[in-house]
Design a protein around this motif. Sequence first.
Motif, short mmCIF file in Angstrom:
data_model
loop_
_atom_site.label_atom_id
_atom_site.label_comp_id
_atom_site.label_asym_id
_atom_site.label_seq_id
_atom_site.Cartn_x
_atom_site.Cartn_y
_atom_site.Cartn_z
N ASP A 283 7.94 -52.10 -32.85
CA ASP A 283 9.04 -51.27 -33.33
C ASP A 283 8.50 -50.18 -34.27
N LYS A 284 8.42 -50.45 -35.57
CA LYS A 284 7.99 -49.44 -36.53
C LYS A 284 6.54 -49.02 -36.29
N GLY A 285 5.68 -49.95 -35.97
CA GLY A 285 4.28 -49.61 -35.70
C GLY A 285 4.14 -48.68 -34.51
N PHE A 286 4.91 -48.92 -33.49
CA PHE A 286 4.91 -48.05 -32.31
C PHE A 286 5.35 -46.65 -32.69
N GLU A 287 6.38 -46.56 -33.53
CA GLU A 287 6.89 -45.26 -33.99
C GLU A 287 5.83 -44.51 -34.80
N LEU A 288 5.12 -45.21 -35.66
CA LEU A 288 4.16 -44.57 -36.56
C LEU A 288 2.84 -44.21 -35.88
N ASN A 289 2.40 -45.06 -34.93
CA ASN A 289 1.06 -44.91 -34.36
C ASN A 289 1.02 -44.33 -32.95
N GLY A 290 2.17 -44.25 -32.30
CA GLY A 290 2.21 -43.70 -30.95
C GLY A 290 1.93 -44.72 -29.87
N PHE A 291 1.50 -45.91 -30.27
CA PHE A 291 1.33 -47.03 -29.34
C PHE A 291 1.42 -48.31 -30.17
N GLY A 292 1.63 -49.43 -29.51
CA GLY A 292 1.69 -50.71 -30.19
C GLY A 292 0.80 -51.72 -29.50
N TRP A 293 0.18 -52.58 -30.30
CA TRP A 293 -0.71 -53.60 -29.74
C TRP A 293 -0.52 -54.92 -30.48
N VAL A 294 -0.32 -55.97 -29.72
CA VAL A 294 -0.24 -57.33 -30.25
C VAL A 294 -1.24 -58.17 -29.48
N THR A 295 -2.00 -58.98 -30.19
CA THR A 295 -2.98 -59.83 -29.53
C THR A 295 -2.86 -61.25 -30.03
N ASN A 296 -3.16 -62.20 -29.16
CA ASN A 296 -3.03 -63.61 -29.49
C ASN A 296 -4.14 -64.39 -28.81
N CYS A 297 -4.67 -65.38 -29.50
CA CYS A 297 -5.63 -66.30 -28.90
C CYS A 297 -5.10 -67.71 -29.05
N TRP A 298 -4.80 -68.34 -27.95
CA TRP A 298 -4.16 -69.66 -27.92
C TRP A 298 -5.15 -70.62 -27.26
N GLU A 299 -5.83 -71.40 -28.07
CA GLU A 299 -6.86 -72.30 -27.54
C GLU A 299 -6.23 -73.30 -26.57
N LEU A 300 -6.92 -73.55 -25.48
CA LEU A 300 -6.38 -74.41 -24.43
C LEU A 300 -6.08 -75.82 -24.94
N CYS A 301 -6.85 -76.28 -25.93
CA CYS A 301 -6.72 -77.66 -26.39
C CYS A 301 -5.52 -77.89 -27.29
N LEU A 302 -4.83 -76.84 -27.72
CA LEU A 302 -3.76 -77.01 -28.71
C LEU A 302 -2.60 -77.83 -28.13
N PRO A 303 -2.02 -78.73 -28.94
CA PRO A 303 -1.03 -79.69 -28.44
C PRO A 303 0.40 -79.15 -28.41
N TYR A 304 0.59 -77.99 -27.78
CA TYR A 304 1.92 -77.41 -27.72
C TYR A 304 2.36 -77.27 -26.27
N ASP A 305 3.64 -77.48 -26.04
CA ASP A 305 4.20 -77.39 -24.70
C ASP A 305 4.03 -75.97 -24.17
N PRO A 306 3.45 -75.82 -22.98
CA PRO A 306 3.32 -74.48 -22.41
C PRO A 306 4.65 -73.74 -22.31
N ALA A 307 5.75 -74.48 -22.33
CA ALA A 307 7.07 -73.83 -22.27
C ALA A 307 7.29 -72.93 -23.47
N SER A 308 6.72 -73.27 -24.63
CA SER A 308 6.88 -72.43 -25.81
C SER A 308 6.11 -71.13 -25.66
N LEU A 309 5.00 -71.15 -24.94
CA LEU A 309 4.28 -69.92 -24.62
C LEU A 309 5.11 -69.06 -23.68
N LYS A 310 5.68 -69.70 -22.68
CA LYS A 310 6.54 -68.99 -21.74
C LYS A 310 7.71 -68.34 -22.48
N ASN A 311 8.30 -69.05 -23.45
CA ASN A 311 9.45 -68.53 -24.18
C ASN A 311 9.10 -67.26 -24.96
#
Length: 449
Positions: A283-311
Amino acid sequence: MNFKTILPFAFLLLISFSDAVAQGNKPKKATALMGGRFLTFNTVIRVNQIEVSRTRNVGEDERALHTPARVIAFRQAVADGFPGGKMTWSFSWLALNDTTANYREIRKLVVGYHYKYGDDVTFIPGAYFANAYNTTEQVNKDVHDALQIIGKMVGNNYRPLSIVAGFTSAPNQQYLAEKEGIHVCQGNIWSQYSIDNQDGDGSVAYPFYPSKEHFCKPAQSKKDFIDCVNLDGWSVDFLAGRREGFKDGFNSRMGVGPIETLGKYGNETGLKEMMHTTAIHFDKGFELNGFGWVTNCWELCLPYDPASLKNWLTAIRKRWPDTKLITQGEFGLLWRKHYKSNSFNYRFVERGSGIGGSDADNEISWFMNKDFRLALLKNWKNNTPEKVIDFTRYDLPAKEPKEMTRKWSLLGAINQKQSRPQDKPVSIDSISAGARAIIAARYKYLIKK
């Protein structure tokens, strides 16, 4: 169908397959950086929690947490949450070389995802903290040998577009670009200090070309320029990120990562914070910078339901339907195509979410360029004056540690973590005249006459 008709048909199939393979090895040229919202999503596959060298481990054995079934469910969540999206898979040294049935099958599955989805398959030296435990020469050797293994594993003269590394020293990034021909590296974890096994606060949060002096410092000239786009590891909430580790019971890594959000606050509140952090950039970052970037690293071993990633992925597509999920290598090369030098001028403004260390009554403003980074903090509800909580100059000499240590930060005159007496927040009018002049050269409106 007789033999004469089968032969041309098979030949056409072979050509189509070869073209598809070739397309999978390079980014599409149609996408431009400016005007785009980009999401990069990485995962780490390892054998031990922290593989500090080829033969030494620190932490827990994670074999039981890495199964083909988990890989399949994980990739399906990405496909369901973001159809057509691509991700980056990074293997540790042991995960590349483990001969057990599970790891052989996992490697086969991930290679298949490269050909099916266009995913990037790459290496993570040291499982995040290579320079804390290995010499520069050893890290280079690990990268070289691992890339050879991955090339043979994927086939068709495959070469990844980037590597994942957590932190990577300037000489290692220079080697990656000049000797291995790879010009994108996830080589810093923005704001990390007093948490995990290595510190690395002091860089800018978006892509930059690092200096030969220090991987957190943007190159100042052609002489100290490294042609490797240095990327952050995962997007954090800027207000949470100003904390020192777990100080005051908060987690400075809170943002889009699942450990600090879903693991700490549950699926509903956790997703709210993940979307809040995403919105800072889209939102605001896109407005200020002309593009927006979000990055995430989700280790395969983490004990979270893949459904939460999908959500999370589904929510992003719904709120920002123009978002592109591409590999981190593709994104880095898009940035490299647009920026031939460190001519960037990044700005970010955030009001807290009220979750964890993201104070609802605070507003933080970040200014990041080749010369310095500057952070201003105020209580927007009480309309209190802004205070400088970080001022880090990049035009000054910097040095990386010569020994193997966790201390790789580049701390400026005032650092956001407030780990030193000199880091106490101050008004911008009370900093040195020289510092005010440097700030005014770029942001004149911030300095009173």
